[in-house]
Design a protein around this motif. Sequence first.
Motif, PDB file in Angstrom:
ATOM      1  N   VAL A 153       1.009  -1.453   0.098  1.00 22.49           N
ATOM      2  CA  VAL A 153      -0.527  -0.061   0.284  1.00 22.49           C
ATOM      3  C   VAL A 153       0.812   1.174   0.204  1.00 22.49           C
ATOM      4  N   VAL A 154       1.813   1.250   0.699  1.00 19.71           N
ATOM      5  CA  VAL A 154       3.032   2.522   0.288  1.00 19.71           C
ATOM      6  C   VAL A 154       3.231   2.295  -0.314  1.00 19.71           C
ATOM      7  N   ASP A 155       3.501   1.694  -0.600  1.00 14.58           N
ATOM      8  CA  ASP A 155       4.646   1.999  -2.471  1.00 14.58           C
ATOM      9  C   ASP A 155       3.192   2.192  -3.893  1.00 14.58           C
ATOM     10  N   GLN A 156       2.379   2.205  -3.620  1.00 17.80           N
ATOM     11  CA  GLN A 156       1.503   2.152  -4.628  1.00 17.80           C
ATOM     12  C   GLN A 156       0.973   3.714  -4.205  1.00 17.80           C
ATOM     13  N   SER A 157       0.375   3.747  -2.720  1.00 21.59           N
ATOM     14  CA  SER A 157       0.705   5.404  -2.748  1.00 21.59           C
ATOM     15  C   SER A 157       1.721   6.402  -2.635  1.00 21.59           C
ATOM     16  N   GLN A 158       2.621   6.453  -2.404  1.00 29.60           N
ATOM     17  CA  GLN A 158       4.046   7.479  -3.746  1.00 29.60           C
ATOM     18  C   GLN A 158       3.839   6.931  -4.707  1.00 29.60           C
ATOM     19  N   GLN A 159       3.736   6.078  -5.553  1.00 25.48           N
ATOM     20  CA  GLN A 159       3.829   5.917  -6.528  1.00 25.48           C
ATOM     21  C   GLN A 159       2.568   7.193  -7.378  1.00 25.48           C
ATOM     22  N   SER A 160       1.427   6.972  -6.768  1.00 29.03           N
ATOM     23  CA  SER A 160       0.804   7.949  -7.106  1.00 29.03           C
ATOM     24  C   SER A 160       0.611   9.146  -6.884  1.00 29.03           C
ATOM     25  N   LEU A 161       1.034   9.384  -5.892  1.00 28.07           N
ATOM     26  CA  LEU A 161       1.626  10.972  -4.924  1.00 28.07           C
ATOM     27  C   LEU A 161       2.819  11.150  -5.934  1.00 28.07           C
ATOM     28  N   ALA A 162       3.987  10.307  -6.306  1.00 26.78           N
ATOM     29  CA  ALA A 162       4.770  10.674  -7.081  1.00 26.78           C
ATOM     30  C   ALA A 162       4.158  10.839  -9.035  1.00 26.78           C
ATOM     31  N   GLN A 163       2.801  10.450  -9.077  1.00 31.71           N
ATOM     32  CA  GLN A 163       2.379  11.303 -10.259  1.00 31.71           C
ATOM     33  C   GLN A 163       1.930  12.078 -10.328  1.00 31.71           C
ATOM     34  N   ALA A 164       0.939  12.177  -9.603  1.00 28.16           N
ATOM     35  CA  ALA A 164       0.426  13.456  -9.199  1.00 28.16           C
ATOM     36  C   ALA A 164       0.841  14.892  -9.160  1.00 28.16           C
ATOM     37  N   ARG A 165       2.613  14.702  -8.197  1.00 27.57           N
ATOM     38  CA  ARG A 165       3.280  15.753  -8.501  1.00 27.57           C
ATOM     39  C   ARG A 165       3.906  15.610  -9.760  1.00 27.57           C
ATOM     40  N   ALA A 166       4.126  14.889 -10.437  1.00 22.74           N
ATOM     41  CA  ALA A 166       4.690  15.148 -11.697  1.00 22.74           C
ATOM     42  C   ALA A 166       3.362  15.832 -12.315  1.00 22.74           C
ATOM     43  N   GLN A 167       2.428  15.333 -12.413  1.00 22.09           N
ATOM     44  CA  GLN A 167       1.372  16.720 -13.357  1.00 22.09           C
ATOM     45  C   GLN A 167       0.905  17.714 -12.702  1.00 22.09           C
ATOM     46  N   VAL A 168       1.308  18.191 -11.815  1.00 21.02           N
ATOM     47  CA  VAL A 168       0.381  19.858 -11.369  1.00 21.02           C
ATOM     48  C   VAL A 168       2.920  20.173 -11.638  1.00 21.02           C
ATOM     49  N   ALA A 169       3.820  19.460 -11.795  1.00 23.13           N
ATOM     50  CA  ALA A 169       4.434  20.428 -12.387  1.00 23.13           C
ATOM     51  C   ALA A 169       4.724  20.273 -13.301  1.00 23.13           C
ATOM     52  N   ALA A 170       4.070  19.793 -14.050  1.00 21.49           N
ATOM     53  CA  ALA A 170       4.136  19.860 -16.122  1.00 21.49           C
ATOM     54  C   ALA A 170       2.953  20.977 -16.345  1.00 21.49           C
ATOM     55  N   ALA A 171       1.813  21.137 -15.140  1.00 22.52           N
ATOM     56  CA  ALA A 171       0.983  22.300 -15.470  1.00 22.52           C
ATOM     57  C   ALA A 171       2.259  23.555 -15.190  1.00 22.52           C
ATOM     58  N   GLN A 172       2.068  23.522 -13.527  1.00 21.29           N
ATOM     59  CA  GLN A 172       3.039  24.736 -13.653  1.00 21.29           C
ATOM     60  C   GLN A 172       3.961  25.185 -14.474  1.00 21.29           C
ATOM     61  N   ALA A 173       4.754  24.284 -14.810  1.00 25.62           N
ATOM     62  CA  ALA A 173       5.812  24.381 -16.775  1.00 25.62           C
ATOM     63  C   ALA A 173       4.953  25.505 -17.542  1.00 25.62           C
ATOM     64  N   ALA A 174       3.715  24.996 -18.235  1.00 26.52           N
ATOM     65  CA  ALA A 174       2.678  25.432 -18.766  1.00 26.52           C
ATOM     66  C   ALA A 174       2.277  26.855 -18.765  1.00 26.52           C
ATOM     67  N   LEU A 175       2.090  26.811 -17.560  1.00 33.02           N
ATOM     68  CA  LEU A 175       0.949  28.050 -17.145  1.00 33.02           C
ATOM     69  C   LEU A 175       2.549  28.865 -16.924  1.00 33.02           C
ATOM     70  N   ALA A 176       3.900  28.854 -16.877  1.00 27.28           N
ATOM     71  CA  ALA A 176       4.607  29.756 -16.188  1.00 27.28           C
ATOM     72  C   ALA A 176       4.940  29.801 -18.104  1.00 27.28           C
ATOM     73  N   ALA A 177       4.977  28.952 -18.792  1.00 21.26           N
ATOM     74  CA  ALA A 177       5.275  29.510 -20.118  1.00 21.26           C
ATOM     75  C   ALA A 177       4.318  30.610 -20.691  1.00 21.26           C
ATOM     76  N   ASN A 178       2.888  30.260 -20.783  1.00 26.96           N
ATOM     77  CA  ASN A 178       2.108  30.710 -21.244  1.00 26.96           C
ATOM     78  C   ASN A 178       1.137  30.634 -20.070  1.00 26.96           C
ATOM     79  N   PRO A 179       1.014  32.152 -19.792  1.00 22.51           N
ATOM     80  CA  PRO A 179       0.330  32.944 -18.902  1.00 22.51           C
ATOM     81  C   PRO A 179      -1.000  32.706 -18.976  1.00 22.51           C
ATOM     82  N   ALA A 180      -1.255  33.227 -20.292  1.00 24.19           N
ATOM     83  CA  ALA A 180      -3.529  32.789 -20.469  1.00 24.19           C
ATOM     84  C   ALA A 180      -4.047  31.745 -20.875  1.00 24.19           C
ATOM     85  N   LEU A 181      -2.563  30.801 -20.127  1.00 26.89           N
ATOM     86  CA  LEU A 181      -3.680  29.518 -19.893  1.00 26.89           C
ATOM     87  C   LEU A 181      -4.521  29.532 -18.154  1.00 26.89           C
TER      88      LEU A 181
END
Length: 521
Positions: A153-181
Amino acid sequence: MRPTFHLKTLTLAVAAFSAASIASAAGLDRSGQDVTAFFQDGTYAEAVYTYIDADVTGNDNAYVGTSDTAYVKGNKTGDIAEDYDFFRYGVKTDINDTFSVGILYDEPFGASAEYTGNSNFTGSPVTAINDLIGERLTPLVPEVTNAQELSNVVDQSQQSLAQARAQVAAAQAALAANPALAPILGPQIAQGQAQIAAGETRLAPVLAFDNYAEAQLANTQNTKVEVRSQSLTGLLGVKLGANKNFQIYGGPVAQRIEAEVALRGSAYDLATGYTSNSNPDMDYGWIAGLSFSKPEIALKAALTYRSEIDHDITIAETYPLRGLLTETGALRNGATPEQAAALGAAAVNQTTNYEVTTPKSVNFDFQTGINPTTLATAKVRWVPWGDFAITPPLYNEVSKANPAYGPDGLNLVDYKDDQWQVELGLAKRLAPALAVSGTVGWDSGAGDPTTSLGPIDGYYSVGLGAKYNVTENWAVSAGGKYLWFGDAKGVLPTGKIVADFQDNDGFILGAKISYQAKQGF
């Protein structure tokens, strides 16, 4: 010409193996705190060595259920009693026909035990960890019932959190590149961060359990205990009466004690992994007694009282469970996972002072001549082990977290009963310079069931010894004893039976060199 045994000195034949005949199985008793060297005539000195080899084997408890008193024969524990030896020294002299002085050294209390092999007292505490998870974590996370499921359960939860952090990081990078979004990505980022925070909050207590479980399951050490003590007794005796038949005696006692304890395996349940090191401490008590002698029939009788001695000991303790309890408690009170983990790590170790009181005791020593070549002896010893307890502060504090043991908590070691010990002997002169002696003995033990760190309920014994006068003043002695130990069940401080020990025995060997010079006043 070889020196001749006189009736009033035949007691030395029994003293040939007095160390072996007194070494005890009740509580932590070892030397028997013998003072008979002080009753020898003239100037007297002795050095005694005692070696104990006990065979104490049993089986752990394979019972699975909720009863603390149920027992099902499990795996063999191996021989848990380690070989043990100690020394005793004594010297006394008569200043005149009224006053005597003496100094005695012995090692009165001790223990030496270690569990080896494949039992609940050694290795990874799988059962204890799974029971803890089932009791504390399963109600919160139903899909987790054991250590393996917890790790998954810990391994699965940490993997899910890692994926969620990656998605947030990608969205933040996209927003920084294009503030209009911002109208589109802003809410997604906020929602993702909220989900990550909620996931970390849910995972934190589970992760704390997983870290605790991994650390304990990696521990493959053995349960063991080592207790050592030394005692130095000063004596001043005053003879009274027209024939100086009575003597009162007493003096100060200096005593040093130290101990190490390691609880391992599943047998100790939530206390598995507990370790303590009690630093050596010296403290003081006193001794007093009354004796009577009638030399013409070799009669000597002495009643000796030793006081309790309070030791204020510095103890370093490690209790892994306390770290888990502290960390999960901090999380419930709103601490961040990082803060809680730091508090938990700091709570595992503690160095404080605590008090251990070694017990008082009463010894009765008696001898009398039966005929010109034969002497009868008797020894009786009483120690109130039922009043004795070792209560390390951290161990006791953690036990109070369980309402079943409050408000006083648990002792690490205590005993149910007082100890009574009786030994009867005969000494016989076979030649002018040679005497032999034999004894039979009984020790009541300190109760059954008893602590798993010393699971013996008294003993019966037989012993033989001999003394040879090498010169008029010097003598050598040797003796041994065979012991049949009483069966006992080992219990935790909680009262739960964790092992059964039956059909055990042991032997004790003793050797002594002595010097005696008569003084005429």
